[in-house]
Design an enzyme around this catalytic site. Sequence first.
Site, PDB file in Angstrom:
ATOM      1  N   ARG A   1     -10.317   5.601 -18.006  1.00 56.11           N
ATOM      2  CA  ARG A   1      -8.687   5.738 -18.552  1.00 56.11           C
ATOM      3  C   ARG A   1      -9.025   6.103 -20.127  1.00 56.11           C
ATOM      4  NH1 ARG A   1      -4.560   0.688 -18.009  1.00 56.11           N
ATOM      5  NH2 ARG A   1      -6.624   0.317 -16.185  1.00 56.11           N
TER       6      ARG A   1
ATOM      7  N   TYR B   1     -10.990   1.272 -17.482  1.00 57.09           N
ATOM      8  CA  TYR B   1     -11.363   1.783 -18.655  1.00 57.09           C
ATOM      9  C   TYR B   1     -12.571   2.733 -19.207  1.00 57.09           C
ATOM     10  CZ  TYR B   1      -8.646  -2.814 -18.679  1.00 57.09           C
ATOM     11  OH  TYR B   1      -7.185  -3.620 -19.029  1.00 57.09           O
TER      12      TYR B   1
ATOM     13  N   HIS C   1     -46.287   7.314 -57.639  1.00 53.10           N
ATOM     14  CA  HIS C   1     -44.763   6.893 -56.911  1.00 53.10           C
ATOM     15  C   HIS C   1     -45.077   7.727 -54.938  1.00 53.10           C
ATOM     16  CE1 HIS C   1     -43.284   5.467 -60.527  1.00 53.10           C
ATOM     17  NE2 HIS C   1     -41.282   5.742 -59.626  1.00 53.10           N
TER      18      HIS C   1
ATOM     19  N   TYR D   1     -34.773   7.615 -72.185  1.00 50.19           N
ATOM     20  CA  TYR D   1     -36.098   7.401 -71.155  1.00 50.19           C
ATOM     21  C   TYR D   1     -35.953   8.597 -69.891  1.00 50.19           C
ATOM     22  CZ  TYR D   1     -36.068   5.295 -67.115  1.00 50.19           C
ATOM     23  OH  TYR D   1     -36.996   5.395 -65.360  1.00 50.19           O
TER      24      TYR D   1
ATOM     25  N   ASN E   1     -36.025  12.034 -58.229  1.00 49.48           N
ATOM     26  CA  ASN E   1     -34.886  10.793 -58.166  1.00 49.48           C
ATOM     27  C   ASN E   1     -33.744  11.642 -58.019  1.00 49.48           C
ATOM     28  OD1 ASN E   1     -33.840   8.279 -59.419  1.00 49.48           O
ATOM     29  ND2 ASN E   1     -33.921   8.617 -61.341  1.00 49.48           N
TER      30      ASN E   1
ATOM     31  N   PHE F   1     -28.477   7.510 -58.143  1.00 46.67           N
ATOM     32  CA  PHE F   1     -29.472   7.423 -57.700  1.00 46.67           C
ATOM     33  C   PHE F   1     -29.611   6.040 -56.895  1.00 46.67           C
ATOM     34  CE2 PHE F   1     -30.618   5.374 -61.494  1.00 46.67           C
ATOM     35  CZ  PHE F   1     -30.868   3.960 -61.273  1.00 46.67           C
TER      36      PHE F   1
ATOM     37  N   GLU G   1     -34.737  -2.881 -60.948  1.00 45.12           N
ATOM     38  CA  GLU G   1     -33.948  -2.260 -59.691  1.00 45.12           C
ATOM     39  C   GLU G   1     -33.545  -3.614 -58.911  1.00 45.12           C
ATOM     40  OE1 GLU G   1     -36.843   1.083 -58.641  1.00 45.12           O
ATOM     41  OE2 GLU G   1     -36.925   1.661 -60.261  1.00 45.12           O
TER      42      GLU G   1
END
Length: 657
Positions: free
Chosen positions: A398, A395, A194, A164, A307, A444, A529
């Site tokens: 404090r 508050y 991409h 792959y 990646n 990834f 994905e």
Amino acid sequence: MPRFTVHVRDEWLTVPCRDLSRTVQWLGLEALKRYIKNKPDNGGIGSVQEASFYVRRCQGQGLLDADDTLEDTLEDNDFVEIVIVGDTMSPDFNPSQPGSGHLNSPYREPNEYILLDGNNLTSTDLVSLGKGLYMIKLTPEAEKKVGQSRALIENIVTENKVVYGITTGFGKFARTVIPNSKLKELQENLVRSHSAGVGKPLSPERSRMLLALRINVLAKGYSGISLDTLHQMIEAFNASCLSYVPEKGTVGASGDLAPLSHLALGLMGEGKMWSPKSGWADAKYVLEAHGLKPISLKPKEGLALINGTQMITSLGAEAVERALAIARQADIIAALTLEVLKGTTKAFDSDIHELRPHPGQKEVAFRFRSLLDSDHHPSEIAESHRFCDRVQDAYTLRCCPQVHGVVNDTIAFAKNIIDTEINSATDNPMVFAERGETISGGNFHGEYPAKALDYLAIGVHELAAISERRIERLCNPSLSELPAFLVCEGGLNSGFMIAHCTAASLVSENKVLCHPSSVDSLSTSAATEDHVSMGGWAARKALKVIEHVEQVLSIELLAACQGIEFLRPLRTTTPLEKVYDLVRSVAKPWIRDRFMAPDIEAVHRLLLDQKIWKVAHPYIEKYRMEHIPESRPVSPTAFVLDSPASPRKRLRNECDH
């Protein structure tokens, strides 16, 4: 022969020049002649001789005098641009530098190196690399591991194995086998297709961090990158040649594909790049101007470059470092506000906090004790109300140890995850040279840093939420016993009225930004994905939340210093007086209304540079030395400035001798 790179409209032209006694006007005319050549209607410019234009540098936008000689004004291979007056296609409308934020951080070439091996980089180191404080070298061990993993990839290709991302397509196309003759094209197509991000580009500082982090991950030796390609990346980093990386487009699994593809695209000589010399320009020209060659991708290298979780993690490193800086300075600012509001120090008694011993809570209470009225640092303001009938404070005063404390512990949690992620191999498939195989996995996936950064934003926001309430107490005369909005002649002057509104608006924005992005997931890549982290947005909004926190605390610090003016001639403790003096070095007392935004910006810069911390820190540590035998911070986030260098950093310094 000397030559210059000239930006005309949307094109970049190389103009050679044999005679450097020629003028800037000649360079502009020559560039326009080359631009209109072979263009219909001369590109709409008309006659070059009649064109009205001016010439300026790409970097810094400085105008050049038309009559000056090239010899006196430019260096060989300098980048300039032509602005045609009234032309909507000229750089005034399409600038070579999108935005001006980059110009606020002048770049000075460093002379020290950080050695990278993929195992020892910290968020502090990464932010320093982003600022351009260091160059990069690989350790010999890293070079050896990179070479070994690359040898395995070469064997896979030679033996025609189906693996792959090396000899197949990607994602949905993982079962499509690619012939050896097209493996280079496969990797180039991957990067180009991409590179689909949108939005503003990352600043040079953030692009520098992104590139440095990708180099560090590749240096681990599990990605199959070649040593030649990795060295080219390091050369680009050291020359500060930085790709144009749009900030939007990653879903955080399979890694930060879009931004890392843009990063790789520039290194290939395509798209745009930035350098201190050129500003934004075509990548091939920027690389050429620095004597660098574009990367030529080998099998698996495109995938190795894009990646991983480096976009999320590099922005996360900046977020963690800024969060740490503002958290410890928030304690100092709150202590000053408590002084102005004549609060008590009893709530910070160590015995109280030993009964609920969260590290952050104990550390914040300690810092308050070290800064407020004590035998070490007596306060005239505290002495003036020692016998008042007030039993306890609100508050927002404090409970600072409890509220600020959990922020400190949240930062420590996030920093641990980010530092782990910085030195993690997040590629796919992973290349195990010692086993002689590649294995597909899911490193990834950005869920770890995404969740940590969502948590960080929620935690750090509370510093602004409680600070805004303290600003209200400072400005409200019924709560502060000070003039309304901290100004004399109220009505004629409005004082801090709208500064408080600004703080309130930022806190309100943060409430929306604190919604976790990592609770969302959208299936992508044809359901291959099918679960993603949305970590890119988690990182970007965490940075925005932290910026708002810094700005709110800037307003509180200005308001607290203004409150001091109404308590004079009484003085506070020595460390808090030092803080007051530092603020007054950049922002005068508020006598009458004036333009307030510059004061807020100036104090914000003090916080960004950690100058408030640097002023108070020696007093905190001196107090610690006298009260804690081991003289070490209690909290994991209470790092000491100017601490001895780590072993790796000492190695770095020794390499320079």
